[in-house]
Design a protein around this motif. Structure first.
Motif, mmCIF file in Angstrom:
data_model
loop_
_atom_site.group_PDB
_atom_site.id
_atom_site.type_symbol
_atom_site.label_atom_id
_atom_site.label_comp_id
_atom_site.label_asym_id
_atom_site.label_seq_id
_atom_site.Cartn_x
_atom_site.Cartn_y
_atom_site.Cartn_z
ATOM 1 N N ALA A 76 0.832 -1.199 0.000
ATOM 2 C CA ALA A 76 0.000 0.000 0.000
ATOM 3 C C ALA A 76 0.868 1.252 0.000
ATOM 4 O O ALA A 76 0.565 2.250 -0.655
ATOM 5 C CB ALA A 76 -0.921 -0.023 1.216
ATOM 6 N N GLY A 184 -2.788 -8.240 2.166
ATOM 7 C CA GLY A 184 -1.443 -8.782 2.346
ATOM 8 C C GLY A 184 -1.073 -8.962 3.799
ATOM 9 O O GLY A 184 -0.634 -10.036 4.230
ATOM 10 N N SER A 205 -14.341 -6.339 1.559
ATOM 11 C CA SER A 205 -15.306 -5.692 0.664
ATOM 12 C C SER A 205 -16.000 -6.626 -0.323
ATOM 13 O O SER A 205 -16.568 -6.150 -1.307
ATOM 14 C CB SER A 205 -14.596 -4.578 -0.111
ATOM 15 N N LYS A 209 -13.967 -12.451 -0.550
ATOM 16 C CA LYS A 209 -12.985 -12.206 0.509
ATOM 17 C C LYS A 209 -13.502 -12.737 1.849
ATOM 18 O O LYS A 209 -12.727 -13.248 2.658
ATOM 19 C CB LYS A 209 -12.679 -10.703 0.626
ATOM 20 N N TYR A 224 -18.180 -5.162 4.321
ATOM 21 C CA TYR A 224 -18.777 -3.853 4.627
ATOM 22 C C TYR A 224 -19.600 -3.300 3.476
ATOM 23 O O TYR A 224 -20.340 -2.328 3.635
ATOM 24 C CB TYR A 224 -17.713 -2.842 5.084
ATOM 25 N N SER A 247 -5.916 -0.726 9.610
ATOM 26 C CA SER A 247 -5.123 -0.352 8.434
ATOM 27 C C SER A 247 -5.818 0.624 7.511
ATOM 28 O O SER A 247 -5.224 1.059 6.542
ATOM 29 C CB SER A 247 -4.864 -1.594 7.567
ATOM 30 N N ILE A 269 -1.895 0.524 12.064
ATOM 31 C CA ILE A 269 -0.959 -0.092 11.118
ATOM 32 C C ILE A 269 -0.846 0.785 9.878
ATOM 33 O O ILE A 269 0.199 0.854 9.221
ATOM 34 C CB ILE A 269 -1.478 -1.510 10.730
ATOM 35 N N TYR A 275 -4.261 7.512 1.538
ATOM 36 C CA TYR A 275 -2.964 7.576 0.836
ATOM 37 C C TYR A 275 -3.032 8.251 -0.532
ATOM 38 O O TYR A 275 -2.053 8.834 -0.995
ATOM 39 C CB TYR A 275 -2.367 6.175 0.668
ATOM 40 N N PHE A 303 2.365 1.715 14.920
ATOM 41 C CA PHE A 303 3.399 0.706 14.651
ATOM 42 C C PHE A 303 3.984 0.959 13.275
ATOM 43 O O PHE A 303 3.252 1.066 12.294
ATOM 44 C CB PHE A 303 2.825 -0.722 14.683
ATOM 45 N N LEU A 305 7.089 -0.746 10.943
ATOM 46 C CA LEU A 305 8.025 -1.882 10.891
ATOM 47 C C LEU A 305 9.493 -1.443 11.009
ATOM 48 O O LEU A 305 10.291 -2.102 11.677
ATOM 49 C CB LEU A 305 7.801 -2.674 9.585
ATOM 50 N N ASN A 361 -7.785 -7.156 -4.268
ATOM 51 C CA ASN A 361 -6.905 -8.290 -3.940
ATOM 52 C C ASN A 361 -7.364 -9.080 -2.730
ATOM 53 O O ASN A 361 -7.914 -8.558 -1.773
ATOM 54 C CB ASN A 361 -5.467 -7.805 -3.721
HETATM 55 N N1 LIG Z 1 3.003 0.077 9.765
HETATM 56 C C1 LIG Z 1 3.738 -0.697 8.982
HETATM 57 O O1 LIG Z 1 4.930 -0.902 9.212
HETATM 58 C C2 LIG Z 1 3.052 -1.329 7.809
HETATM 59 C C3 LIG Z 1 3.673 -2.340 7.046
HETATM 60 C C4 LIG Z 1 2.958 -2.921 6.003
HETATM 61 C C5 LIG Z 1 1.675 -2.488 5.703
HETATM 62 N N2 LIG Z 1 1.128 -1.493 6.450
HETATM 63 C C6 LIG Z 1 -0.245 -1.014 6.189
HETATM 64 O O2 LIG Z 1 -1.120 -2.111 6.125
HETATM 65 C C7 LIG Z 1 -2.221 -1.758 5.299
HETATM 66 C C8 LIG Z 1 -2.409 -2.836 4.246
HETATM 67 O O3 LIG Z 1 -1.288 -2.796 3.368
HETATM 68 P P1 LIG Z 1 -1.014 -3.973 2.343
HETATM 69 O O4 LIG Z 1 0.161 -3.555 1.556
HETATM 70 O O5 LIG Z 1 -1.007 -5.265 3.059
HETATM 71 O O6 LIG Z 1 -2.284 -3.880 1.389
HETATM 72 P P2 LIG Z 1 -3.452 -4.952 1.219
HETATM 73 O O7 LIG Z 1 -4.138 -5.125 2.532
HETATM 74 O O8 LIG Z 1 -2.960 -6.145 0.489
HETATM 75 O O9 LIG Z 1 -4.424 -4.178 0.218
HETATM 76 C C9 LIG Z 1 -5.097 -3.074 0.653
HETATM 77 C C10 LIG Z 1 -6.562 -3.403 1.016
HETATM 78 O O10 LIG Z 1 -7.099 -2.239 1.651
HETATM 79 C C11 LIG Z 1 -8.418 -2.037 1.225
HETATM 80 N N3 LIG Z 1 -8.430 -0.747 0.480
HETATM 81 C C12 LIG Z 1 -7.820 -0.429 -0.657
HETATM 82 N N4 LIG Z 1 -8.026 0.854 -1.001
HETATM 83 C C13 LIG Z 1 -8.781 1.349 -0.054
HETATM 84 C C14 LIG Z 1 -9.341 2.611 0.137
HETATM 85 N N5 LIG Z 1 -9.127 3.615 -0.707
HETATM 86 N N6 LIG Z 1 -10.104 2.772 1.206
HETATM 87 C C15 LIG Z 1 -10.324 1.769 2.060
HETATM 88 N N7 LIG Z 1 -9.792 0.537 1.938
HETATM 89 C C16 LIG Z 1 -9.028 0.334 0.868
HETATM 90 C C17 LIG Z 1 -8.811 -3.158 0.320
HETATM 91 O O11 LIG Z 1 -9.394 -4.216 1.091
HETATM 92 P P3 LIG Z 1 -10.987 -4.261 1.380
HETATM 93 O O12 LIG Z 1 -11.651 -3.571 0.233
HETATM 94 O O13 LIG Z 1 -11.320 -5.699 1.468
HETATM 95 O O14 LIG Z 1 -11.164 -3.536 2.680
HETATM 96 C C18 LIG Z 1 -7.451 -3.630 -0.194
HETATM 97 O O15 LIG Z 1 -7.476 -4.971 -0.604
HETATM 98 C C19 LIG Z 1 -1.929 -0.365 4.745
HETATM 99 O O16 LIG Z 1 -2.554 0.594 5.550
HETATM 100 C C20 LIG Z 1 -0.421 -0.275 4.890
HETATM 101 O O17 LIG Z 1 0.044 1.050 4.934
HETATM 102 C C21 LIG Z 1 1.788 -0.918 7.468
#
Ligand SMILES: NC(=O)c1ccc[n+]([C@@H]2O[C@H](COP(=O)([O-])OP(=O)(O)OC[C@H]3O[C@@H](n4cnc5c(N)ncnc54)[C@H](OP(=O)(O)O)[C@@H]3O)[C@@H](O)[C@H]2O)c1
Length: 377
Positions: A76, A184, A205, A209, A224, A247, A269, A275, A303, A305, A361
């Motif tokens: 993301a 992911g 969504s 899923k 949702y 997230s 997270i 974004y 958090f 990473l 995804n």
């Molecule tokens: N803090 C850290 O160190 C860290 C590390 C890795 C990832 N992350 C965070 O974890 C989250 C997921 O990242 P990922 O890379 O694993 O992606 P992911 O969950 O594989 O894909 C993103 C998912 O978020 C939802 N989404 C996408 N666009 C959206 C939008 N505009 N509004 C609302 N929901 C949306 C969708 O799921 P649904 O439609 O099913 O809800 C989508 O499948 C992100 O917030 C990312 O920044 C944080």
């Protein structure tokens, strides 16, 4: 010294003092490669990023590996990176892509103490959206093969593992809410919470899923698009949830705060819903937040990473052990159901990012970088 093996190819033997390319079993490293480069700061990946076709293949330094990437992971935050939000002092052009899985094709002398040519490695290091990436040996992790599932652990798996371990305080019977649960990183938060014998609620969504979440052991998937998350939480969990792995941000964050139990913990997270906006943020009801937390003795933790790298190795080892033992599903989404099919080749990275932001995804999005058949590795 390097000698040309043939036009357009570079000899593999370099015995110079600082760089020590080991014998590459007759296979050749080309002189030029393709890579993605951020040429303009923007959260719009297509506007920010350019595919360059004639870049020199970089040379590894003493402590480095040159990795030929076979799979790269979409995150993301790729669009936060392309918007320059990670390090505002870095100006374009710069490389992009957080993680890769591939083969070591050359390496520096110090790196050869632990690695060898032909070895398969996964790594967490910038610049993976390229055919070849120079990776510091300390950022690499040896893996048994080029199975794309290994890539899911590097950022996504370790994020869920370390955040829940450090901040979750999980124990049997606790109620855990995971948002973007089928994605992911969400898939691992669901499974790790179930391993801790928690009751897991996951938002997503689509019905597909939801079914995927069920298959991971999620007790209450909430699609949702079909059910309002706030109403489900109020009616089915009147005492609230103990832990939230959050997230999405914005309205979802507000709902999650309202759903916290007494002494509940919310782990931030990410906030993907913001974004794509110029600020990168999604507005929340911040004004009422202190009162809401106080009334429930609840807490919110951020958090990131990168702040937990001292514990990264242990997390990877444990996750690999679980995966190899058949105790962890590492779902990859290679885009087979996307309109133009499987994500293959660097140019498909653009489609892969779009696919994530369309919320399509299930599991970790992965792009394959195929290699010419002439390669002997
Ligand atoms: N803090 C850290 O160190 C860290 C590390 C890795 C990832 N992350 C965070 O974890 C989250 C997921 O990242 P990922 O890379 O694993 O992606 P992911 O969950 O594989 O894909 C993103 C998912 O978020 C939802 N989404 C996408 N666009 C959206 C939008 N505009 N509004 C609302 N929901 C949306 C969708 O799921 P649904 O439609 O099913 O809800 C989508 O499948 C992100 O917030 C990312 O920044 C944080």
């Amino acid at each position: 010294m390097q000698r040309l093996a043939s036009a357009g190819a570079r000899a593999i033997v370099d015995m110079s003092y600082t760089r020590h390319f080991l014998d590459f079993q007759g296979s050749a490293i080309p002189r030029v490669m393709q890579k993605l480069v951020v040429t303009r700061l923007s959260p719009n990946f297509r506007e920010a990023v350019t595919l360059l076709r004639d870049c020199p293949v970089p040379l590894p330094g003493d402590g480095d590996l040159l990795v030929r990437n076979r799979f790269v992971g979409i995150n993301a935050s790729d669009i936060n990176y392309s918007a320059g939000r990670y390090d505002p002092s870095v100006k374009p052009p710069f490389d992009i892509g957080f993680e890769g899985l591939g083969e070591v094709v050359a390496l520096g002398l110090s790196a050869s103490a632990r690695y060898t040519v032909g070895q398969t490695v996964a790594y967490l290091s910038p610049g993976s959206f390229a055919e070849y990436t120079v990776v510091p040996a300390r950022a690499a992790f040896p893996v048994p093969s080029l199975k794309p599932q290994y890539l899911t652990l590097l950022v996504s798996g370790t994020t869920a593992y370390l955040s829940l371990q450090e901040m979750g305080g999980l124990s049997e019977g606790k109620k855990v809410l995971v948002t973007a649960a089928a994605g992911g990183t969400g898939q691992f938060a669901v499974q790790l919470s179930k391993r801790a014998k928690c009751h897991v609620i996951g938002t997503c969504s689509s019905e597909e899923k939801s079914a995927f979440l069920k298959s991971l052991g999620c007790d209450r998937p909430i699609n949702y698009k079909a059910e309002p998350v706030g109403s489900v939480l109020k009616s089915e969990y009147p005492e609230g949830v103990d832990v939230v792995y959050e997230s999405v941000g914005g309205a979802m964050f507000d709902l999650a705060v309202d759903a916290l139990a007494t002494k509940g913990r919310l782990i931030i997270i990410g906030f993907i819903s913001g974004y794509q906006s110029p600020s990168g943020l999604s507005p929340v009801n911040a004004g009422t937040l202190p009162a809401k937390l106080l009334k429930k003795s609840a807490s919110i933790h951020g958090f990131f990473l990168n702040h937990y790298l001292s514990k990264y190795q242990g997390a990877m080892e444990r996750l690999l052990e679980l995966f190899e033992g058949g105790e962890l599903v590492c779902q990859v989404d290679r885009g087979d159901l996307s309109p133009e099919g499987r994500f293959t080749g660097l140019d498909s990275t653009f489609r892969a990012v779009d696919y994530m932001y369309m919320g399509k995804n299930a599991g970790k999005i992965i792009v394959e970088l195929p290699h010419p058949v002439s390669s002997k590795l």
